[in-house]
Design an enzyme around this catalytic site. Structure first.
Site, PDB file in Angstrom:
ATOM      1  N   ASP A  16      17.800 -11.974  -8.720  1.00  0.00           N
ATOM      2  CA  ASP A  16      17.170 -10.654  -8.726  1.00  0.00           C
ATOM      3  C   ASP A  16      18.135  -9.508  -8.459  1.00  0.00           C
ATOM      4  O   ASP A  16      17.708  -8.395  -8.141  1.00  0.00           O
ATOM      5  CB  ASP A  16      16.021 -10.617  -7.704  1.00  0.00           C
ATOM      6  N   ASP A  61      11.329 -12.728 -16.473  1.00  0.00           N
ATOM      7  CA  ASP A  61      11.719 -11.560 -15.676  1.00  0.00           C
ATOM      8  C   ASP A  61      13.237 -11.371 -15.652  1.00  0.00           C
ATOM      9  O   ASP A  61      13.746 -10.267 -15.477  1.00  0.00           O
ATOM     10  CB  ASP A  61      11.247 -11.699 -14.222  1.00  0.00           C
TER      11      ASP A  61
HETATM   12  N1  GLY Z   1       9.876 -10.879 -10.779  1.00  0.00           N
HETATM   13  C1  GLY Z   1       8.637 -11.244 -10.261  1.00  0.00           C
HETATM   14  C2  GLY Z   1       7.454 -10.506 -10.794  1.00  0.00           C
HETATM   15  O1  GLY Z   1       7.452  -9.884 -11.806  1.00  0.00           O
HETATM   16  O2  GLY Z   1       6.445 -10.614 -10.138  1.00  0.00           O
END
Ligand code: GLY
Length: 395
Positions: A115, A173
């Protein structure tokens, strides 16, 4: 054949979205008013937020839910402050962005998360864009090097999670983390970051997408052979369903990868994803998706304003890379979603909603967490979309 279907779908949507719901003049007023509201609301947020934490959502008891520096959403609040500083020129937003992103500094060395794009590029990346501070560049390059350690050459993708239960999971994501890698190559001359970003995007295009251009949430890979082991969901309704925020991450990610590479395949991928979303029979008239396009509770399923905010921002950009009617259609859909979010159904009243801007987002329905609540990333992409509308509507 595929081309003909695409054109037919395109014509169908053109008729639906020939005009925005609000006139350009009304939209302009709404966008300015929403940016001013966002600045006032985040001033209240700033004054009430405890030191060293980040706004995340609302707890079940109605109180503010905060996050520490290592939660994946921590970068959005300083990022929103940078955007609001850009808009207002009010130095208190700059001071707040600098103060909060300082707490993120340890994240740059983390190799246990994918992330880092969300965490560091939304915060330090916006700071760099506005001020070109050399220290921010170093943080972003270190973060990019940390992220690159998670790239698996046999798979051709960056590993997302280290949770048990998976071999090598990659989630849709993760497309959002590639922008920082593209930036890192441009700002260091080291092409390895860019190569990782392109390889990851190509692998995602191949293994995350179904024939109708909806995407799986998680693809699990064999670390030795690189083969796909499973295509699953984590936050959507089912493995076979289309989790709305995942569709929006993909739309945004491939639009951004086209901007960075000018590779036509990414543009076409983004156009196909946009068509999937905008033509879906379960896309509500206000263009704020249900949390999943296949949620069985539709029309009573909860919405996800964060998916609408990401989608709106992405569509406004996609309209710049497409022509004539198609460009107009994406622009109008992006503007219509934005107008819905800025309206009374989704925008909070001043001083309530724990001082978040938007209502009605959904974090994880299967996880029973963050359902129909404000989320810091919904606010971030809403502000981004407002600024994009303001900047590009005068083109
Ligand atoms: N990256 C996690 C979400 O979109 O909840």
């Amino acid at each position: 054949m595929r081309k003909i279907v695409f054109l037919l779908l395109a014509c169908a949507v053109t008729n639906v979205n020939a005009q925005t719901k609000l006139s350009p003049q009304k939209m302009k007023v709404l966008v300015e008013e929403s940016l001013q509201f966002s600045a006032r609301q985040y001033h209240l947020m700033m004054r009430s937020l405890p030191d060293s934490v980040f706004p995340r959502s609302t707890n079940k008891d109605g109180s503010l839910m905060t996050a520490k520096f290592n939660w994946w959403t921590a970068g959005f609040y300083p990022g929103s402050c940078w955007y609001l500083y850009e808009y207002t020129k009010d130095k208190t937003f700059r001071t707040e962005a600098l103060k909060r992103q300082e707490f993120l500094l340890p994240d740059q060395y983390r190799t246990n998360t994918h992330d880092l794009g969300f965490l560091m590029y939304c915060s330090f990346g916006n700071g760099w864009r506005l001020e070109h501070t050399p220290a921010f560049k170093e943080v972003l390059l270190t973060s990019s090097r940390s992220l690159a350690t998670r790239f698996k050459p046999t798979i051709g993708a960056i590993r997302s999670w280290d949770h048990s239960g998976w071999k090598c999971p990659v989630i849709i994501d993760n497309m959002m983390n590639l922008e920082m890698l593209c930036w890192a190559t441009k700002n260091s001359g080291d092409s390895s970051f860019w190569k990782i970003a392109v390889t990851h995007a190509n692998t995602t295009m191949k293994n995350h997408y179904r024939k109708d251009y909806s995407s799986f949430h998680v693809v699990d890979y064999d670390t030795i052979t690189g083969k796909v082991l499973a295509q699953k969901t984590h936050q959507g309704y089912s493995d076979a369903s289309a989790w709305s925020r995942g569709q929006a991450w993909g739309l945004y990610g491939f639009t951004m990868m086209y901007r960075e590479t000018k590779d036509r395949r990414y543009l076409d991928q983004a156009r196909h994803i946009a068509e999937f979303m905008l033509n879906h029979p379960h896309m509500p008239a206000d263009l704020v998706p249900y949390y999943d396009f296949d949620a069985p509770e539709i029309p009573n399923a909860v919405r996800d304003a964060s998916a609408a905010a990401v989608m709106s921002s992405a569509l406004l950009e996609l309209s710049r890379y497409t022509d004539k009617e198609e460009s107009k259609r994406y622009w109008n859909a992006g503007a219509d979603a934005l107008a819905s979010l800025a309206g009374p159904a989704y925008r909070a009243k001043e001083g309530v909603n724990n001082n978040f801007i938007l209502l009605h987002s959904t974090g994880s329905m299967p996880g029973k967490s963050e359902i129909d609540v404000p989320l810091s990333y919904a606010d971030y992409y809403f502000i981004e979309a407002l600024l994009r509308y303001k900047k590009w509507s005068s083109r």
